[in-house]
Write a protein that holds these residues in place. Structure first.
Motif, short mmCIF file in Angstrom:
data_model
loop_
_atom_site.label_atom_id
_atom_site.label_comp_id
_atom_site.label_asym_id
_atom_site.label_seq_id
_atom_site.Cartn_x
_atom_site.Cartn_y
_atom_site.Cartn_z
N ALA A 183 4.34 -11.13 -10.31
CA ALA A 183 3.50 -12.13 -9.66
C ALA A 183 3.35 -11.81 -8.17
CB ALA A 183 4.07 -13.53 -9.86
N PHE A 184 4.45 -11.44 -7.54
CA PHE A 184 4.41 -11.08 -6.12
C PHE A 184 3.54 -9.85 -5.90
CE2 PHE A 184 6.07 -8.76 -2.44
CZ PHE A 184 5.84 -9.70 -1.45
N ALA A 185 3.72 -8.84 -6.72
CA ALA A 185 2.93 -7.60 -6.59
C ALA A 185 1.45 -7.89 -6.81
CB ALA A 185 3.42 -6.56 -7.59
N ASN A 186 1.14 -8.73 -7.79
CA ASN A 186 -0.26 -9.09 -8.04
C ASN A 186 -0.84 -9.85 -6.86
OD1 ASN A 186 -0.34 -7.87 -10.54
ND2 ASN A 186 0.07 -9.74 -11.67
N GLU A 187 -0.07 -10.76 -6.29
CA GLU A 187 -0.53 -11.53 -5.14
C GLU A 187 -0.79 -10.62 -3.95
OE1 GLU A 187 1.15 -14.91 -2.09
OE2 GLU A 187 1.86 -14.94 -4.17
N MET A 188 0.10 -9.69 -3.70
CA MET A 188 -0.07 -8.76 -2.58
C MET A 188 -1.28 -7.86 -2.80
SD MET A 188 2.15 -9.76 -0.51
CE MET A 188 1.87 -8.54 0.72
N ALA A 189 -1.50 -7.40 -4.03
CA ALA A 189 -2.66 -6.57 -4.33
C ALA A 189 -3.95 -7.37 -4.14
CB ALA A 189 -2.57 -6.03 -5.76
N ALA A 190 -3.95 -8.62 -4.54
CA ALA A 190 -5.13 -9.46 -4.38
C ALA A 190 -5.42 -9.70 -2.89
CB ALA A 190 -4.95 -10.78 -5.11
N LYS A 191 -4.38 -9.92 -2.11
CA LYS A 191 -4.57 -10.11 -0.66
C LYS A 191 -5.14 -8.86 -0.02
CE LYS A 191 -1.19 -13.72 0.23
NZ LYS A 191 0.03 -14.10 0.94
N ARG A 192 -4.62 -7.72 -0.41
CA ARG A 192 -5.10 -6.45 0.16
C ARG A 192 -6.56 -6.22 -0.21
NH1 ARG A 192 -6.26 -3.85 3.99
NH2 ARG A 192 -6.46 -1.63 3.76
N MET A 193 -6.91 -6.56 -1.45
CA MET A 193 -8.30 -6.40 -1.88
C MET A 193 -9.21 -7.31 -1.06
SD MET A 193 -10.47 -4.90 -3.76
CE MET A 193 -9.86 -4.23 -5.26
N ALA A 194 -8.78 -8.53 -0.80
CA ALA A 194 -9.57 -9.46 0.01
C ALA A 194 -9.73 -8.93 1.43
CB ALA A 194 -8.91 -10.84 0.02
N GLU A 195 -8.68 -8.36 1.99
CA GLU A 195 -8.75 -7.79 3.33
C GLU A 195 -9.74 -6.63 3.37
OE1 GLU A 195 -4.77 -6.64 4.29
OE2 GLU A 195 -4.09 -8.71 4.52
N MET A 196 -9.72 -5.80 2.34
CA MET A 196 -10.64 -4.67 2.28
C MET A 196 -12.09 -5.15 2.19
SD MET A 196 -8.45 -2.09 -0.20
CE MET A 196 -9.90 -1.28 -0.76
N MET A 197 -12.32 -6.20 1.40
CA MET A 197 -13.67 -6.74 1.28
C MET A 197 -14.13 -7.32 2.61
SD MET A 197 -14.59 -5.97 -1.73
CE MET A 197 -16.09 -6.91 -1.90
N ASN A 198 -13.24 -8.01 3.33
CA ASN A 198 -13.58 -8.54 4.65
C ASN A 198 -13.93 -7.40 5.60
OD1 ASN A 198 -13.14 -11.13 3.77
ND2 ASN A 198 -11.16 -11.34 4.76
N ASP A 199 -13.13 -6.34 5.59
CA ASP A 199 -13.38 -5.19 6.45
C ASP A 199 -14.74 -4.59 6.15
OD1 ASP A 199 -10.90 -5.56 7.62
OD2 ASP A 199 -9.96 -3.88 6.55
N MET A 200 -15.06 -4.45 4.87
CA MET A 200 -16.36 -3.89 4.47
C MET A 200 -17.50 -4.79 4.94
SD MET A 200 -15.40 -2.45 0.64
CE MET A 200 -17.05 -2.63 0.09
N THR A 201 -17.32 -6.10 4.82
CA THR A 201 -18.36 -7.03 5.25
C THR A 201 -18.60 -6.91 6.75
OG1 THR A 201 -17.86 -8.58 3.47
CG2 THR A 201 -18.96 -9.48 5.40
#
Length: 66
Positions: free
Chosen positions: A16-34
């Motif tokens: 659960a922790f690993a999934n949460e961290m991966a989801a946060k990183r993906m959101a950060e990457m999407m923000n950076d791309m935007t």
């Protein structure tokens, strides 16, 4: 959704922790791309390729996805 197939050695809390961290990183990457897209649009506006209205419309659209 389990982002770590084959991770039998991980307990459920670790997964659960690993999934949460991966989801946060993906959101950060999407923000950076935007924000990169908005910077590129600003360059197009500054060079006269886009109007202020076109820039504002696209920027609003991109920020709405965040």
């Amino acid at each position: 959704m389990d982002l770590w197939p084959g991770s039998d050695g991980m307990n459920e809390m670790d997964k659960a922790f690993a999934n949460e961290m991966a989801a946060k990183r993906m959101a950060e990457m999407m923000n950076d791309m935007t924000f990169d897209q908005i910077r590129k649009l600003a360059e197009l506006r500054e060079s006269g390729i886009l109007t202020e209205e076109e820039f504002t419309a696209k920027k609003t659209e991109l920020l709405g996805r965040l």
